[in-house]
Scaffold this motif. Sequence first.
Motif, short mmCIF file in Angstrom:
data_model
loop_
_atom_site.label_atom_id
_atom_site.label_comp_id
_atom_site.label_asym_id
_atom_site.label_seq_id
_atom_site.Cartn_x
_atom_site.Cartn_y
_atom_site.Cartn_z
N GLU A 73 0.63 -1.49 -0.13
CA GLU A 73 0.17 0.30 -0.19
C GLU A 73 0.68 1.56 -0.23
OE1 GLU A 73 -3.22 0.16 2.33
OE2 GLU A 73 -3.97 -1.87 2.35
N ASP A 74 1.90 1.46 0.61
CA ASP A 74 3.25 2.28 1.21
C ASP A 74 4.13 1.89 0.38
OD1 ASP A 74 3.27 1.58 2.57
OD2 ASP A 74 1.35 2.79 4.39
N ALA A 75 5.04 2.90 0.73
CA ALA A 75 6.66 2.52 0.62
C ALA A 75 7.00 1.87 2.35
CB ALA A 75 7.75 3.99 0.32
N ARG A 76 6.50 1.99 3.44
CA ARG A 76 7.28 1.52 4.58
C ARG A 76 6.31 -0.20 3.84
NH1 ARG A 76 8.63 2.71 8.31
NH2 ARG A 76 8.53 5.24 8.05
N ALA A 77 5.58 0.13 4.07
CA ALA A 77 5.07 -1.26 2.99
C ALA A 77 6.25 -2.35 2.42
CB ALA A 77 3.11 -1.67 3.11
N ALA A 78 6.17 -1.14 1.40
CA ALA A 78 7.61 -2.01 0.29
C ALA A 78 8.67 -2.52 0.77
CB ALA A 78 7.40 -1.20 -0.74
N ALA A 79 9.19 -2.19 1.45
CA ALA A 79 10.37 -1.97 2.23
C ALA A 79 11.11 -3.03 2.42
CB ALA A 79 10.78 -0.65 3.07
N GLU A 80 10.65 -3.84 3.73
CA GLU A 80 10.00 -4.80 4.25
C GLU A 80 10.84 -5.96 2.89
OE1 GLU A 80 10.53 -8.51 5.67
OE2 GLU A 80 8.01 -7.82 5.03
N PRO A 81 9.62 -6.04 2.45
CA PRO A 81 9.70 -7.48 1.42
C PRO A 81 10.73 -6.82 0.70
CG PRO A 81 7.92 -6.80 0.93
CD PRO A 81 7.85 -5.40 2.56
N ILE A 82 11.40 -5.78 0.25
CA ILE A 82 12.58 -5.66 -0.70
C ILE A 82 13.74 -5.86 -0.45
CG2 ILE A 82 14.03 -3.84 -1.54
CD1 ILE A 82 10.68 -2.35 -2.27
N ASN A 83 13.95 -5.24 1.64
CA ASN A 83 14.66 -5.54 2.27
C ASN A 83 15.42 -6.95 2.03
OD1 ASN A 83 15.57 -2.84 2.61
ND2 ASN A 83 14.66 -2.39 4.26
N SER A 84 14.53 -8.05 2.61
CA SER A 84 14.28 -9.24 2.60
C SER A 84 15.00 -9.58 1.87
CB SER A 84 13.20 -9.36 2.89
OG SER A 84 12.76 -10.74 3.10
N LEU A 85 13.92 -9.32 0.71
CA LEU A 85 14.76 -10.02 -1.31
C LEU A 85 15.68 -9.86 -0.94
CD1 LEU A 85 12.85 -11.22 -3.03
CD2 LEU A 85 12.60 -9.59 -4.11
N VAL A 86 16.35 -8.35 -0.59
CA VAL A 86 17.96 -8.05 -1.36
C VAL A 86 18.56 -8.74 -0.46
CG1 VAL A 86 19.49 -6.26 -1.67
CG2 VAL A 86 17.23 -6.50 -2.64
N ALA A 87 18.49 -8.88 0.63
CA ALA A 87 19.75 -9.39 1.78
C ALA A 87 19.72 -10.94 1.65
CB ALA A 87 18.70 -9.20 3.37
N GLN A 88 18.55 -11.59 1.62
CA GLN A 88 18.47 -13.01 0.82
C GLN A 88 19.31 -13.64 0.16
OE1 GLN A 88 14.54 -14.53 0.94
NE2 GLN A 88 14.19 -14.23 4.12
N ALA A 89 19.24 -12.24 -1.26
CA ALA A 89 20.15 -12.85 -2.20
C ALA A 89 21.51 -12.74 -2.32
CB ALA A 89 19.58 -12.16 -3.39
N GLY A 90 22.11 -12.47 -1.43
CA GLY A 90 23.01 -11.80 -0.54
C GLY A 90 23.80 -11.16 -1.90
N THR A 91 23.57 -10.00 -2.11
CA THR A 91 23.86 -8.97 -2.61
C THR A 91 25.07 -8.40 -2.24
OG1 THR A 91 21.39 -8.28 -2.48
CG2 THR A 91 23.04 -6.69 -3.70
N THR A 92 25.51 -8.36 -3.61
CA THR A 92 27.52 -8.02 -3.57
C THR A 92 27.78 -6.93 -5.39
OG1 THR A 92 27.68 -10.37 -3.17
CG2 THR A 92 29.22 -9.19 -3.64
N PRO A 93 27.30 -5.57 -4.92
CA PRO A 93 27.75 -5.02 -6.36
C PRO A 93 28.90 -5.15 -6.53
CG PRO A 93 26.77 -3.97 -4.09
CD PRO A 93 27.04 -5.11 -3.43
N GLN A 94 28.66 -4.45 -7.71
CA GLN A 94 30.15 -4.94 -8.97
C GLN A 94 30.02 -4.66 -9.54
OE1 GLN A 94 32.04 -8.31 -9.16
NE2 GLN A 94 30.09 -9.74 -10.55
N LEU A 95 31.04 -4.02 -10.25
CA LEU A 95 30.93 -2.67 -11.78
C LEU A 95 31.49 -3.75 -12.80
CD1 LEU A 95 33.05 0.71 -10.94
CD2 LEU A 95 30.60 -0.06 -11.92
#
Length: 192
Positions: A73-95
């Motif tokens: 419904e809003d940014a706050r409600a979207a933030a938790e699943p985004i944070n969880s999804l990105v963390a579980q994926a083992g995000t490793t930024p690289q150029l």
Amino acid sequence: MQINHDTRCALDYVVDLLNTAAEEDVPDTLQSVASLRAYVERNGVSGVGELGAADLAAVRGVRDRFVEIFAAEDARAAAEPINSLVAQAGTTPQLTDHDGYDWHVHFFAPGASLADHLAADGGMALAFLVVSGERDRLRRCEAPGCGRAFVDLSRNRSRRYCSSRTCGNRLHVAAYRARQRDSRTTGAGVRD
């Protein structure tokens, strides 16, 4: 709104993945490893090797998370699943600079599974929309019986349909025909 090429590609494959899910009268189109391979090829997802049933199940799980984010419904409600999804994926930024594209950032770890690749890059693309105050650009088609996902990248945020050529045009033609019918009915009543 300025979106770089890589973020745009990630948003496109998030939307395409969402639109593989079953809707009212439309069956799930991500049912086999072959359909998963077709999705990868259609979206030009780089660095994908052999795919199997485990990949299919994992990607369908990522799709479920994207559905949750789009429905928030809003940014706050979207933030938790985004944070969880990105963390579980083992995000490793690289150029990186591959396939004829200039320097850009990949957020998935080298050798990541397809599901982690989609979760990391797609999750970060969605995070960028939230951070820039643009989460309301994540939409569902307003055409009756459609509901397909899309990202409204129009300047004035006025896009209402997943496709102006299909849903938008179909509704405009239906409205035109209704007006024509009404004018014939009204015109016939005046002559009597």
